[in-house]
Design a protein around this motif. Structure first.
Motif, short mmCIF file in Angstrom:
data_model
loop_
_atom_site.label_atom_id
_atom_site.label_comp_id
_atom_site.label_asym_id
_atom_site.label_seq_id
_atom_site.Cartn_x
_atom_site.Cartn_y
_atom_site.Cartn_z
N ASP A 17 0.86 -1.18 0.00
CA ASP A 17 0.00 0.00 0.00
C ASP A 17 0.90 1.24 0.00
O ASP A 17 1.94 1.28 0.68
CB ASP A 17 -0.91 0.04 1.23
N VAL A 18 0.48 2.27 -0.77
CA VAL A 18 1.25 3.52 -0.86
C VAL A 18 0.75 4.47 0.22
O VAL A 18 -0.44 4.81 0.26
CB VAL A 18 1.13 4.16 -2.26
N VAL A 19 1.66 4.90 1.08
CA VAL A 19 1.31 5.80 2.18
C VAL A 19 2.18 7.06 2.05
O VAL A 19 3.41 6.97 2.09
CB VAL A 19 1.55 5.14 3.55
N PRO A 20 1.58 8.22 1.85
CA PRO A 20 2.38 9.45 1.77
C PRO A 20 3.08 9.75 3.09
O PRO A 20 2.50 9.53 4.17
CB PRO A 20 1.35 10.53 1.43
N VAL A 21 4.30 10.23 2.99
CA VAL A 21 5.07 10.59 4.18
C VAL A 21 5.08 12.11 4.29
O VAL A 21 5.46 12.81 3.33
CB VAL A 21 6.50 10.04 4.11
N LYS A 22 4.69 12.63 5.44
CA LYS A 22 4.58 14.08 5.63
C LYS A 22 5.67 14.57 6.58
O LYS A 22 6.31 13.80 7.30
CB LYS A 22 3.20 14.43 6.20
N ASP A 23 5.83 15.86 6.55
CA ASP A 23 6.81 16.49 7.42
C ASP A 23 6.35 16.40 8.86
O ASP A 23 5.15 16.45 9.16
CB ASP A 23 6.99 17.95 7.01
N ALA A 24 7.33 16.25 9.75
CA ALA A 24 6.98 16.08 11.17
C ALA A 24 6.35 17.32 11.75
O ALA A 24 5.57 17.24 12.71
CB ALA A 24 8.24 15.71 11.96
N HIS A 25 6.65 18.49 11.17
CA HIS A 25 6.11 19.73 11.71
C HIS A 25 5.01 20.33 10.84
O HIS A 25 4.31 21.22 11.30
CB HIS A 25 7.25 20.76 11.84
N ASP A 26 4.87 19.84 9.62
CA ASP A 26 3.82 20.33 8.73
C ASP A 26 3.21 19.14 8.02
O ASP A 26 3.75 18.62 7.04
CB ASP A 26 4.41 21.32 7.72
N LEU A 27 2.09 18.64 8.56
CA LEU A 27 1.48 17.42 8.04
C LEU A 27 0.88 17.63 6.66
O LEU A 27 0.42 16.67 6.05
CB LEU A 27 0.40 16.94 9.01
N GLY A 28 0.89 18.84 6.16
CA GLY A 28 0.34 19.07 4.84
C GLY A 28 1.37 19.05 3.74
O GLY A 28 1.01 19.24 2.57
N SER A 29 2.62 18.87 4.08
CA SER A 29 3.65 18.93 3.05
C SER A 29 4.63 17.78 3.25
O SER A 29 4.64 17.10 4.27
CB SER A 29 4.39 20.27 3.10
N THR A 30 5.46 17.61 2.25
CA THR A 30 6.48 16.58 2.30
C THR A 30 7.58 16.99 3.27
O THR A 30 7.68 18.18 3.63
CB THR A 30 7.07 16.37 0.89
N PRO A 31 8.41 16.05 3.75
CA PRO A 31 9.49 16.42 4.67
C PRO A 31 10.36 17.55 4.10
O PRO A 31 10.61 17.62 2.89
CB PRO A 31 10.27 15.13 4.84
N GLU A 32 10.80 18.44 4.97
CA GLU A 32 11.51 19.64 4.57
C GLU A 32 12.75 19.34 3.75
O GLU A 32 13.07 20.05 2.80
CB GLU A 32 11.90 20.43 5.83
N ILE A 33 13.43 18.26 4.08
CA ILE A 33 14.69 17.95 3.42
C ILE A 33 14.51 17.63 1.95
O ILE A 33 15.43 17.79 1.13
CB ILE A 33 15.40 16.77 4.14
N PHE A 34 13.28 17.16 1.56
CA PHE A 34 13.04 16.73 0.18
C PHE A 34 12.26 17.78 -0.63
O PHE A 34 11.83 17.48 -1.75
CB PHE A 34 12.27 15.41 0.15
#
Length: 1037
Positions: A17-34
């Motif tokens: 199953d495909v599960v989107p990974v979100k930023d730890a501080h902003d659940l609406g966006s991708t992790p900051e590093i990427f």
């Protein structure tokens, strides 16, 4: 024909199953590093986490939430191009503005500088790329850190050896690295992939140990193998396959240590010796990754169309809300293939294309070019199996379960479900194949109940046979299998089961329940098979039971017994000896003689304690319907067990020291000879001769010297040997007298009685029990034997009474020697009387019991009276009482004797009276003296003039004693209070008093003396004061 055309289509399952990974501080966006993907230059997976490098020369170590835990500038004013990590050591390749060639740096990720936050830099050096530098295309680091390989775009490969030794040698110089060696050069073939095949241990995949470290070199046209260390290292790389790959389209498949190479038509596995497996999968490929059992393929970006050959793409377009708009956006397709189980575990599109596929532990992450990070969540194994079960893909489910490491019990449960599926479809053979694989985990009864009907009997037989072959069958399974064979009369399969399967055991027990097999074969009448098993596995009791009770083969049974060791033969002859004697009396008697005497059986070990190997079963043997019926038959129930017949425990035989031989007791076989008296006599006589050297001659004369040297048991025979001897001669004595009374031949009867007399006369040579012999002789009226026994037992009075009763019962009868019974009484009295005087009154009473006896033995009566008078056996009054009990004897007969006795008695009385008078007078004198000494008013005058000690004139100071002895004071010792001359006499009196007082405390001894001596003991006790009343002292008031 191409590989793709020859291969079938891949089965596809939604196992991820495909599960989107979100930023730890902003659940609406991708992790900051990427978020800024174009600036990422390299991404790799490490043991400490995911490492991300950017074009600014920095490296970031990401934590669990993809938040950088550590960040540092690895290449100042440059960028990181490649990274590889093992055991906490990171190797980075990068470019810096100051240097024209790439820089190699090695970092220690386990130790960080507290000030700068960067890991410790271990080494930093420039790559030696020659005069004309070329970019680095790929890099590989061995898991042991011993080797580092770097590939370049010009087709060359540099190899650093002993890198670990250089890093941990203690040299702190940053440039202290081994000199690299160029191991491959191919200017026209850029290097696209490198990978190390680590040395294998014997535990891995069950393969042999391989200490060689290989380096795979992948170019655009070829795959090569180079021996980096081990035997043959340093040689030129060898071509493994003529198929190369593009950059990023090859990876090490860790499960088989092979290099996976992706081409448009297929995926190839290459080993150090050549191409291995090939998996056809058409389509362009831009990246290939290997993870556990999966090969992950990433396609180049393309525009999706409804007519695409891939079902994944077509479904993506069909489900889009605006298909036209979707078709204008490029995508990449990511496919996860389980190459071992040959199915697609996941296939899905990624918008904007795939930038990198990363791994963290058992997790797969996909980074898209637009910065979106997705987690491919693998479904649990149980969910995968349920999906496969719903589609009836049980074979694939088994393969998936094994790959996932499911234990054998779980695999067996899948086989059970597969078997149930096939059983419901009517495929009994296929179902049984699956059920067989559940043996050891599934209850056999689950399968047996499904195949109990007649049409499935062959499948049931197969299952039961497999149960036995694996040693998991119980007694019920053996019973069921053998009943199947016997009811179908399948002799061939029965023979195979009994002979072939039995050889699969450990030599001591077959791989099935032996007792049940023997029992079922007996019940079905297959005695040959039952005896074969019993003989092969030394179930001696079972074998003999079959031969005697079922087959009636007494000769074979007896021969088998003779081949056994003495301990086993002893037990089985005790059980079956009676049946053998009934059919083979002579042969069985001889075997018993040899067994009990120890002359025909050798002490054997467990390995020898069995007959020769049983002969093969005849192939055409049918149940024993044509065999002779046994003469002895015992009911044999299903619940009967043969456990008691288990072979004896192993015995150890020492070369220099053998234990004493233990010969069986013959007493346990006596009952078998109930109807074989002659054989019984032979058995006992020969046994006594062979075992103890005791033999009676035919004429009955005792012969105490052994005619045959007996086998010595030990220095002194134990108690059981004595008991056996007594039992044998007791029994022989009874048999002699029994047979002598049954035989009509007088000479033979006399010889038997003579043997009985010889036994009775010499108890030392032929030990027997006197009480038992007395009972036997009395039962068979053996007078001579009774007399001998009474004499040996000291029962002389019984001898006299025997002849007295004979005289009374037959007054006028004459004995064999012409004399009368009364004469025998007198003869025996003359022999026994002097030593036993109490017999004279008995005979006197007998001779005066009738007038005929008295008239015939008057002189004998007078002689007895004289003897009584001389020995003072009884007083005259006793004689008178004996004679006066009837009117047979007159007073005149004993007048003279009585007168003499009266005269003597009067003289004795007069002498006693005089003695009494003297004692009384002496007593009165003593009492008077005591009274005088006790009277204080009557002074005592001493007239002694000389010392009683030294006999000198008595002078003062002097000491006078009341006993009229006087002494010089100097002649007495200090504190002397007793007369020395009288002390010894007084001490004797005191000792007597102490003994009497002690005797007064021993009432048990006194009562025992009374029971034994009567009035004499009472008189003695009275004299010692035992019967005097105890006087309590009364205090004065």
């Amino acid at each position: 024909m191409s590989a793709a055309a020859a291969a079938p289509a891949w089965k596809q399952f939604p196992f991820f199953d495909v599960v989107p990974v979100k930023d730890a501080h902003d659940l609406g966006s991708t992790p900051e590093i990427f978020k800024n993907v174009p600036e990422l230059s390299a991404v790799t997976s490490a043991s400490a986490g995911i490492l991300v490098a950017d074009i600014h020369g920095s490296i970031h170590l990401l934590g669990k939430d993809f938040v950088p835990k550590h960040s540092w500038v690895a290449h100042l004013h440059g960028r990181v191009t490649h990274m590889s990590e093992s055991k906490g050591i990171l190797v980075s390749l990068g470019e810096e503005d100051k240097f024209r060639t790439p820089l190699l740096k090695i970092w220690d990720l386990d130790h960080f500088d507290k000030k700068t936050g960067s890991p410790i830099l271990l080494r930093s050096t420039k790559l030696q790329v020659g005069n004309k530098p070329h970019p680095v295309s790929t890099m590989a680091l061995s898991s042991s850190l011993s080797h580092l390989a770097i590939g370049f775009g010009d087709g060359s490969v540099q190899l650093y050896r002993h890198l670990d030794q250089s890093l941990f040698s203690g040299n702190n110089s940053l440039t202290a690295l081994p000199k690299p060696k160029v191991i491959h050069e191919a200017p026209t073939e850029p290097v696209t992939g490198l990978g190390f095949r680590e040395p294998r241990t014997p535990k891995e995949n069950g393969e042999k140990a391989d200490a060689v470290l290989y380096l795979y070199i992948v170019t655009t046209n070829r795959v090569l193998s180079y021996i980096a260390s081990g035997r043959g290292s340093g040689n030129t790389p060898t071509v493994v396959d003529e198929v190369g790959s593009g950059l990023g389209c090859c990876s090490m498949y860790s499960r088989t240590q092979e290099m996976a190479v992706a081409r448009d038509e297929a995926i190839y596995m290459c080993g150090p010796e050549g191409r291995g497996a090939c998996y056809a999968y058409e389509g362009p490929k831009s990246y290939l990754y290997c993870f556990k059992t999966y090969v992950i393929i990433v396609s180049p970006p393309f525009f999706p169309k409804p007519s695409n050959i891939s079902a994944t793409v077509r479904n993506y377009v069909a489900r889009a809300p605006e298909p036209t708009l979707v078709s204008q956006q490029d995508i990449s397709k990511i496919t996860v293939i389980d190459v071992e189980n040959k199915f697609v575990a996941y296939s899905g599109p990624v918008k904007e294309g795939v930038r990198e596929v990363m791994f963290r532990g058992d997790e797969i992450y996909v980074l898209a070019n637009d910065g979106q990070l997705s987690y491919l969540d693998e479904k649990p194994t149980s969910v995968k199996l349920e999906t496969l079960f719903r589609q009836s893909r049980f074979t694939l489910a088994i393969s998936v379960a094994r790959t996932a490491g499911v234990d054998e019990s779980g695999i067996a449960d899948i086989h059970r479900q597969y078997g149930d599926h096939l059983y419901s479809k009517g495929d009994d053979d296929g179902a049984m194949q699956q059920y067989v694989r559940t043996i050891g985990y599934l209850q056999p009864s689950y399968v047996i109940r499904k195949f109990l009907d007649a049409k499935r009997i062959n499948n049931l037989t197969l299952f039961l046979q497999e149960l036995h072959a694996r040693g998991l069958a119980n007694a019920d399974h053996t019973t069921l299998l053998l009943n199947t064979y016997t009811k179908l009369k399948d002799i061939d399969r029965l023979d195979t089961f009994i002979k072939t399967e039995s050889h699969k055991g450990d030599g001591q027990e077959p791989p099935f329940d032996l007792d049940t097999a023997i029992r079922v074969c007996r019940q079905a009448g297959y005695f040959e098979h039952a005896s074969y098993l019993a003989k092969k596995y030394k179930r001696h009791e079972d074998y003999l039971r079959i031969q005697i009770e079922d087959a009636g083969s007494y000769k074979e049974a007896l021969a088998y017994v003779k081949e056994l060791g003495p301990e086993t033969a002893e037990v089985n002859l005790a059980r079956y000896g009676r049946a053998m004697l009934a059919n083979l009396p002579d042969e069985t008697t001889q075997v018993l003689i040899e067994l009990c005497s120890g002359t025909g059986f050798a002490v054997t070990t467990d390995a020898e304690d069995r007959p020769a190997s049983p002969a093969p079963l005849p192939r055409d043997r049918t149940p024993s319907g044509h065999q002779r019926q046994p003469t002895i038959r015992r009911s044999y129930h299903d619940g009967e067990s043969s456990r008691a017949s288990s072979p004896p425990p192993n015995q150890t035989v020492y070369a220099n020291r053998r234990p004493p031989r233990r010969r069986p007791s013959p007493r346990q076989y006596f009952a078998h000879f109930v109807n074989h008296v002659d054989h019984f006599v032979r058995f006992l006589e020969e046994l006594a001769q062979l075992r103890w050297g005791q033999k009676l001659p035919a004429d009955g004369t005792p012969n105490t010297r052994p005619t045959t040297k007996p086998i010595q048991l030990s220095e002194t025979p134990d108690e059981s040997e004595k008991i056996d001897q007594v039992a044998i001669w007791n029994t022989l004595l009874e048999l002699y007298l029994t047979r002598s009374g049954q035989l009509q031949n007088a000479s033979t009867s006399a010889a038997l009685r003579g043997k009985a007399m010889a036994v009775l006369q010499d108890e030392a040579a032929f030990p027997y029990d006197q009480s038992h012999a007395l009972l036997v002789c009395s039962t068979y009226s053996f007078t001579d034997g009774l007399i001998i026994l009474w004499e040996k037992m000291g029962m002389y009075e019984d001898i006299l009474r025997f002849w007295m009763e004979r005289e009374n019962s037959q007054p006028n009868a004459a004995l064999a020697n012409g004399k009368r019974a009364s004469d025998e009484v007198l003869r025996h009295l003359a022999v026994y009387g002097p030593a036993h005087p109490h017999l004279y009154p008995l005979v006197l009473r007998f001779l005066t019991s009738s007038a005929a006896l008295l008239s015939r033995h008057t002189m004998d009566v007078m002689g007895i009276l004289e003897r009584i008078d001389k020995e003072k056996i009884i007083p005259p009054l006793g004689v008178v009482q004996i004679l006066s009990r009837n009117d047979v004897a007159s007073v005149g007969l004993v007048k003279d004797w009585l007168m003499r006795r009266i005269k003597d008695s009067r003289a004795d009385i007069s002498a006693d009276r005089e003695t009494i008078s003297a004692y009384r007078k002496d007593t009165m004198t003593k009492l008077q003296e005591v009274a005088e000494l006790s009277d204080p008013t009557n002074p005592r005058v001493f007239h002694v003039t000389r010392c009683s000690a030294c006999s000198g004139p008595l002078d003062l100071p002097a000491v006078h004693f009341m006993c009229k002895h006087s002494y010089h004071q100097r002649c007495l010792g200090d504190h002397e209070t007793e007369c020395p001359n009288c002390a010894q006499a007084h001490g004797l009196v005191k000792e007597i008093k102490r003994d009497n007082e002690a005797f007064m405390q021993q009432q048990d001894l006194f009562l025992a003396n009374v029971q034994e001596s009567g009035f004499e003991a009472i008189a003695e006790g009275f004299s010692k004061g035992l019967l005097r009343p105890k006087v309590e002292a009364v205090p004065l008031t």
